[in-house]
Design a protein around this motif. Structure first.
Motif, mmCIF file in Angstrom:
data_model
loop_
_atom_site.group_PDB
_atom_site.id
_atom_site.type_symbol
_atom_site.label_atom_id
_atom_site.label_comp_id
_atom_site.label_asym_id
_atom_site.label_seq_id
_atom_site.Cartn_x
_atom_site.Cartn_y
_atom_site.Cartn_z
ATOM 1 N N GLY B 182 9.295 -11.268 15.795
ATOM 2 C CA GLY B 182 10.633 -11.863 15.907
ATOM 3 C C GLY B 182 11.083 -12.060 17.336
ATOM 4 O O GLY B 182 12.198 -12.557 17.561
ATOM 5 N N GLY B 183 10.294 -11.635 18.282
ATOM 6 C CA GLY B 183 10.600 -11.914 19.676
ATOM 7 C C GLY B 183 11.570 -10.948 20.312
ATOM 8 O O GLY B 183 12.161 -11.257 21.345
ATOM 9 N N GLY B 184 11.763 -9.768 19.758
ATOM 10 C CA GLY B 184 12.637 -8.786 20.395
ATOM 11 C C GLY B 184 13.198 -7.802 19.392
ATOM 12 O O GLY B 184 12.905 -7.876 18.194
ATOM 13 N N PHE B 185 13.995 -6.876 19.915
ATOM 14 C CA PHE B 185 14.608 -5.862 19.055
ATOM 15 C C PHE B 185 15.766 -6.497 18.283
ATOM 16 O O PHE B 185 16.885 -6.565 18.766
ATOM 17 C CB PHE B 185 15.091 -4.696 19.928
ATOM 18 N N HIS B 186 15.447 -6.999 17.097
ATOM 19 C CA HIS B 186 16.452 -7.647 16.247
ATOM 20 C C HIS B 186 16.505 -6.936 14.899
ATOM 21 O O HIS B 186 15.781 -7.292 13.955
ATOM 22 C CB HIS B 186 16.096 -9.117 16.036
ATOM 23 N N PRO B 187 17.365 -5.921 14.773
ATOM 24 C CA PRO B 187 17.422 -5.165 13.511
ATOM 25 C C PRO B 187 17.723 -6.045 12.306
ATOM 26 O O PRO B 187 17.278 -5.747 11.192
ATOM 27 C CB PRO B 187 18.555 -4.168 13.752
ATOM 28 N N SER B 188 18.474 -7.126 12.520
ATOM 29 C CA SER B 188 18.844 -7.963 11.371
ATOM 30 C C SER B 188 17.617 -8.617 10.731
ATOM 31 O O SER B 188 17.647 -8.947 9.542
ATOM 32 C CB SER B 188 19.836 -9.045 11.806
ATOM 33 N N LEU B 189 16.551 -8.791 11.496
ATOM 34 C CA LEU B 189 15.347 -9.400 10.919
ATOM 35 C C LEU B 189 14.678 -8.473 9.901
ATOM 36 O O LEU B 189 13.949 -8.933 9.015
ATOM 37 C CB LEU B 189 14.347 -9.755 12.026
ATOM 38 N N ILE B 190 14.923 -7.173 10.028
ATOM 39 C CA ILE B 190 14.339 -6.233 9.057
ATOM 40 C C ILE B 190 14.881 -6.529 7.662
ATOM 41 O O ILE B 190 14.150 -6.447 6.669
ATOM 42 C CB ILE B 190 14.642 -4.779 9.473
ATOM 43 N N MET B 191 16.167 -6.892 7.598
ATOM 44 C CA MET B 191 16.758 -7.198 6.282
ATOM 45 C C MET B 191 16.092 -8.437 5.681
ATOM 46 O O MET B 191 15.872 -8.512 4.473
ATOM 47 C CB MET B 191 18.263 -7.437 6.370
ATOM 48 N N VAL B 192 15.780 -9.404 6.526
ATOM 49 C CA VAL B 192 15.090 -10.613 6.042
ATOM 50 C C VAL B 192 13.722 -10.233 5.484
ATOM 51 O O VAL B 192 13.318 -10.670 4.401
ATOM 52 C CB VAL B 192 14.941 -11.638 7.188
ATOM 53 N N GLN B 193 13.022 -9.393 6.243
ATOM 54 C CA GLN B 193 11.686 -8.983 5.804
ATOM 55 C C GLN B 193 11.752 -8.157 4.527
ATOM 56 O O GLN B 193 10.884 -8.271 3.661
ATOM 57 C CB GLN B 193 10.998 -8.177 6.915
ATOM 58 N N GLN B 194 12.771 -7.313 4.428
ATOM 59 C CA GLN B 194 12.910 -6.509 3.212
ATOM 60 C C GLN B 194 13.182 -7.397 1.999
ATOM 61 O O GLN B 194 12.687 -7.140 0.907
ATOM 62 C CB GLN B 194 14.053 -5.501 3.378
ATOM 63 N N THR B 195 13.972 -8.438 2.208
ATOM 64 C CA THR B 195 14.247 -9.368 1.108
ATOM 65 C C THR B 195 12.943 -10.037 0.666
ATOM 66 O O THR B 195 12.669 -10.172 -0.537
ATOM 67 C CB THR B 195 15.250 -10.440 1.562
ATOM 68 N N LEU B 196 12.155 -10.425 1.645
ATOM 69 C CA LEU B 196 10.873 -11.051 1.331
ATOM 70 C C LEU B 196 9.965 -10.090 0.551
ATOM 71 O O LEU B 196 9.304 -10.480 -0.416
ATOM 72 C CB LEU B 196 10.198 -11.483 2.635
ATOM 73 N N LEU B 197 9.991 -8.837 0.978
ATOM 74 C CA LEU B 197 9.171 -7.834 0.296
ATOM 75 C C LEU B 197 9.656 -7.637 -1.146
ATOM 76 O O LEU B 197 8.841 -7.502 -2.072
ATOM 77 C CB LEU B 197 9.235 -6.514 1.068
ATOM 78 N N GLY B 198 10.975 -7.618 -1.326
ATOM 79 C CA GLY B 198 11.531 -7.455 -2.673
ATOM 80 C C GLY B 198 11.152 -8.618 -3.579
ATOM 81 O O GLY B 198 10.755 -8.424 -4.736
ATOM 82 N N ILE B 199 11.261 -9.822 -3.046
ATOM 83 C CA ILE B 199 10.881 -11.013 -3.832
ATOM 84 C C ILE B 199 9.392 -10.964 -4.158
ATOM 85 O O ILE B 199 8.967 -11.247 -5.287
ATOM 86 C CB ILE B 199 11.230 -12.292 -3.043
ATOM 87 N N SER B 200 8.601 -10.569 -3.164
ATOM 88 C CA SER B 200 7.146 -10.516 -3.409
ATOM 89 C C SER B 200 6.811 -9.465 -4.456
ATOM 90 O O SER B 200 5.870 -9.635 -5.236
ATOM 91 C CB SER B 200 6.385 -10.250 -2.108
ATOM 92 N N PHE B 201 7.604 -8.393 -4.499
ATOM 93 C CA PHE B 201 7.359 -7.382 -5.536
ATOM 94 C C PHE B 201 7.589 -7.968 -6.931
ATOM 95 O O PHE B 201 6.785 -7.745 -7.845
ATOM 96 C CB PHE B 201 8.266 -6.170 -5.323
ATOM 97 N N LEU B 202 8.668 -8.719 -7.092
ATOM 98 C CA LEU B 202 8.951 -9.314 -8.409
ATOM 99 C C LEU B 202 7.797 -10.231 -8.828
ATOM 100 O O LEU B 202 7.325 -10.182 -9.971
ATOM 101 C CB LEU B 202 10.261 -10.100 -8.361
ATOM 102 N N LEU B 203 7.364 -11.057 -7.888
ATOM 103 C CA LEU B 203 6.273 -11.983 -8.206
ATOM 104 C C LEU B 203 4.956 -11.232 -8.430
ATOM 105 O O LEU B 203 4.146 -11.618 -9.284
ATOM 106 C CB LEU B 203 6.117 -13.008 -7.074
ATOM 107 N N ALA B 204 4.775 -10.151 -7.661
ATOM 108 C CA ALA B 204 3.544 -9.358 -7.826
ATOM 109 C C ALA B 204 3.527 -8.681 -9.192
ATOM 110 O O ALA B 204 2.480 -8.634 -9.857
ATOM 111 C CB ALA B 204 3.453 -8.311 -6.716
ATOM 112 N N ALA B 205 4.674 -8.163 -9.590
ATOM 113 C CA ALA B 205 4.744 -7.507 -10.911
ATOM 114 C C ALA B 205 4.404 -8.515 -12.007
ATOM 115 O O ALA B 205 3.652 -8.201 -12.942
ATOM 116 C CB ALA B 205 6.131 -6.915 -11.124
ATOM 117 N N LEU B 206 4.920 -9.739 -11.862
ATOM 118 C CA LEU B 206 4.607 -10.777 -12.854
ATOM 119 C C LEU B 206 3.116 -11.099 -12.845
ATOM 120 O O LEU B 206 2.481 -11.213 -13.902
ATOM 121 C CB LEU B 206 5.403 -12.051 -12.544
#
Lengths: 186, 606
Positions: B182-206
């Motif tokens: 992300g090009g630096g210390f940007h804590p807000s990007l962690i929330m974006v990544q967590q959302t992506l991980l959550g979505i990927s979990f739903l699709l992975a479970a399917l």
């Protein structure tokens, strides 16, 4: 007696193809073993199970759709909402604790390799005094935090009169209305 | 929030690693299947890279984007070589049902999951996180990631100053990777990544579920989890609990997939998820170990000698030991100061704290009920779901027994931590309960679909147990195998019911023993000694003092309710320092609801 059971079963499954077309697995039991009564009993048992599962799936779908409506509505509402710049999204949440200006200025003024501490006073009173140092530590990495004022090169005073610290400092910077930054003289 | 495109490169790399591994294992192949398994690819790749980077950093490798790229390239190249040398037949999806109700259920479930995924992405891009709500993330999880990012590796000096240094490093490592891409210390990007991980979990479970059960059962169950208020509202959280839930649930699906069809590819997939869970949080290690034990036991019964291969699921324990070795080498504490697992070996200590177990049992049950009803509907509405699982248990006993046994074991592990924990039980549960419990509920909902889905199929029966030879060493297991496989489902149902009743009675008896046991009789001096060690020593450890303590209490009154306790400590960093002091303890004759004993400095000894 047996014939009556068989007849009932055949009548029940007269439309076998249409029943199976509803849900997979729904229909009379097949297999060579057992007599007609056994087949009927197995059919009923199996179809009962399929029916229970179908009911459970229907309940799940009902709950999911019920919740999804609110979620989709929220998503639709947010579709036109403004997006935050990354830096704003990083910093704004900390406005809950303190002036974000103090965080930004402290980061600009304290060198990256320096050691600092945070002294929280009670003038005016602070509701969550223990949270303030945590937020500064979060934002000021990789600068090294120390809990001992004597070891710090820089001291952030928050709701604290600087002169009351009995520290010798070479310079004092204002970090907004609530905080000051002291460069300690060693 | 404007998210930089740099992150997309890192995420694509993770998906590529996951895809390569899935292709080797035969879970995907070139073509349309790729799109279906995109979420699974990302979750697998994220887990593999997380484990690989964590191990590399523990070994002293520098942290940089280049390290990630090199590790990913090596893994992908290795997968290509393995795929060419040992090609594996791709695991096909189950044939799609032509029944129109089944099609309708699949379509509606898919529509719900799809709309939630899109809505989640939109909401995540317009909302900010709440540091006050995720205080531990502000306090030490994200600062750990920042220390890795700035120090270009694991810096023991920085790690020492942060709370809970003993927690495994995978989550901070992956968060630091987000900062790097992300090009630096940007804590807000962690929330974006967590959302992506959550979505990927739903699709992975399917993707995983539809390999073994009909889609008209898989889609609605995943839709229930996706729309559960406790799932949707926490999908952005930077706390690791939700991530552990994803990994453990995916690991459980894969493990039960192996129990079902005996294909070892499932075990390797489960290993990846459980290793990542173990390196994410201590609870992830407990639950992974519990799952491994259950799968090994049931696997031996179902698959006989081949079942021993499930012992590979214990490999994550080696990764935990590796992490503990790094901590020890740098003089950092290796266990959570909030509890000591050895306390479980101290019966009188446990008996004196049954009030905690009683409270925790009630609170856990109440929270689980709340989470379940908020996801799937009020109690009466859930009756068909419970009935379906109960009926399915008779048809697929092995998988059902494994699923139920693991859920119970994991729940009991949680209760045990509350039982032996140092912090006040009310505070401890309030702070952790609502974060940790959704793991069980999400896993239970998805595993119940797996059990029901396997039971409803008539044409895909699991591998039948082979005919055993006389005097075979596994013969003693044959009777149990007969019960757990298709030979006698009624006996399995009876066995399961009896086991459930016994476990329930056991928990009830232990939890409700406090009025008659140890709370109104003579004070157990051994338990008192251990309690004082528990209260004080762990307090010191939490404060960063490497102390070991020894306590020796003696009665100082005729009624044995007053004690003088001699406390000696040793500072491991400075062995010559041995602070010692005396402590007075006063106990009440009877105390059921409140702590019975108090130290002279006002500490309540529970």
């Amino acid at each position: 007696m047996t014939g009556r059971w068989v007849d009932t079963g055949r009548a029940f499954w007269k439309g076998r193809r249409s029943a199976a077309a509803l849900l997979p697995g729904l229909g009379p039991a097949t297999g060579a073993e057992g007599g007609s009564r056994l087949r009927l009993a197995r059919s009923l048992r199996r179809n009962g199970f399929v029916a229970v599962v179908a009911l459970a799936v229907a309940v799940e779908l009902g709950s999911a759709v019920n919740h999804a409506i609110a979620i989709v509505r929220t998503g639709y509402h947010d579709l036109g909402a403004p997006r935050y710049a990354t830096r704003d999204a990083d910093l704004d949440p900390f406005a809950y604790f303190l002036s974000t200006d103090a965080l930004v200025l402290a980061r600009q003024l304290i060198p990256r390799d320096a050691t600092y501490t945070v002294v929280v006073g009670n003038d005016p009173p602070v509701s969550d005094a223990t949270d303030i140092p945590v937020v500064f530590r979060f934002w000021l990495a990789p600068r090294r935090y120390t809990s001992a004022v004597a070891d710090a090169q820089w001291v952030i005073t928050y709701h604290q009169v600087s002169k009351a610290l009995s520290l010798r400092y070479s310079r004092q910077f204002g970090l907004g209305p609530d905080a000051n930054l002291l460069r300690v003289e060693r | 929030m404007s998210v930089g495109f740099e992150l997309a490169g890192g995420d694509a790399l993770a998906a590529a690693v996951g895809y390569a591994l899935l292709a080797v294992l035969g879970f995907t192949r070139l073509g349309r299947a790729n799109v279906r398994t995109l979420g699974l690819s990302y979750l697998v790749g994220w887990s593999v890279l997380g484990c690989a980077l964590s191990v590399l950093l523990i070994a002293g490798a520098p942290f940089a984007v280049a390290t990630d790229v090199i590790a990913a390239s090596v893994i992908v190249a290795g997968c290509v070589v393995v795929r060419r040398r040992w090609p594996v037949e791709a695991l096909a999806l189950l044939p799609r049902s032509k029944a129109w109700l089944a099609w309708l259920a699949s379509a509606l479930g898919g529509l719900v999951v799809g709309s939630v995924v899109v809505s989640t992405a939109v909401v995540a891009s317009t909302t900010e996180w709440n540091p006050a709500g995720d205080w531990d993330a502000t306090w030490f999880w994200i600062p750990k990631a920042a220390s890795i990012y700035y120090a270009h590796g694991l810096d023991p000096a920085a790690w020492r100053t942060l709370n809970h240094p003993e927690y495994p490093p995978l989550i901070p490592v992956m968060d630091a990777l987000t900062f790097s891409f992300g090009g630096g210390f940007h804590p807000s990007l962690i929330m974006v990544q967590q959302t992506l991980l959550g979505i990927s979990f739903l699709l992975a479970a399917l993707a995983l579920l539809t390999k073994v059960i009909p889609s008209w059962i898989a889609y609605p169950s995943v839709a229930v989890v996706a729309t559960a208020p406790w799932f949707f509202s926490r999908i952005q959280t930077p706390m690791p609990d939700q991530t552990v839930a994803y990994l453990v649930t995916a690991g459980a699906i894969a493990s039960l997939g192996w129990l079902h069809d005996g294909r070892r590819r499932w075990l390797i997939l489960a290993l990846v998820f459980l290793a990542a869970a173990s390196l994410s949080k201590l609870e992830g290690g407990f639950w992974s170990a519990a799952l491994a034990l259950v799968v090994i036991a049931v696997g031996i019964v179902v698959h006989r000698r081949q079942g021993l291969v499930a012992a590979i699921l214990l490999a994550p324990l080696a990764l935990i030991e590796l992490w503990r070795a790094w901590l020890t080498a740098h003089g950092l504490r290796t266990s959570n100061p909030d509890y000591s697992l050895t306390s479980l070996l101290h019966p009188s200590f446990l008996a004196g704290r049954t009030a905690r177990l009683s409270y925790a049992t009630t609170a856990v049950a109440h929270t689980a009920e709340h989470l379940l009803t908020s996801a799937a509907g009020p109690g009466p509405v859930m009756v068909p779901l419970i009935a379906a699982v109960a009926l399915a248990t008779r048809r697929r006993p092995a998988v059902a027994v494994a699923a139920v046994a693991w859920t119970l074991l994991a729940g009991m592990a949680l209760l045990a931590i509350y039982w032996i924990g140092r912090p006040s039980i009310v505070w401890y549960f309030d702070v952790t309960g609502t974060r940790v419990e959704p793991t069980f509920v999400a896993a239970a909902l998805i595993l119940s679909a797996l059990v029901v889905g396997l039971a409803i199929q008539t044409d895909t029966t699991p591998r039948q147990p082979r005919v055993l030879q006389p005097r075979q060493i596994w013969r003693p297991l044959d009777r149990l195998a007969t019960v757990l496989t298709h030979r006698d489902p009624r006996a399995a149902g009876a066995l399961g019911t009896v086991a459930a009743i016994l476990v329930g009675l056991g928990v009830f008896v232990i939890a409700d023993a406090r009025p008659t046991f140890s709370r109104n009789g003579a004070v157990d001096v051994g338990a008192l000694n251990h309690e004082i060690v528990s209260q004080f020593l762990y307090g010191f450890l939490a404060g960063g003092y490497p102390l070991t303590a020894h306590v020796s209490c003696r009665s100082s009154s005729a009624d044995n309710l007053q004690f003088g306790c001699f406390v000696t400590t040793t500072n491991r960093a400075h062995p010559s320092e041995e602070p010692a002091w005396n402590l007075g303890v006063t106990c009440l004759p009877v105390s059921i609801e409140s702590p019975r004993c108090f130290s002279s400095n006002g500490e309540a000894l529970q």
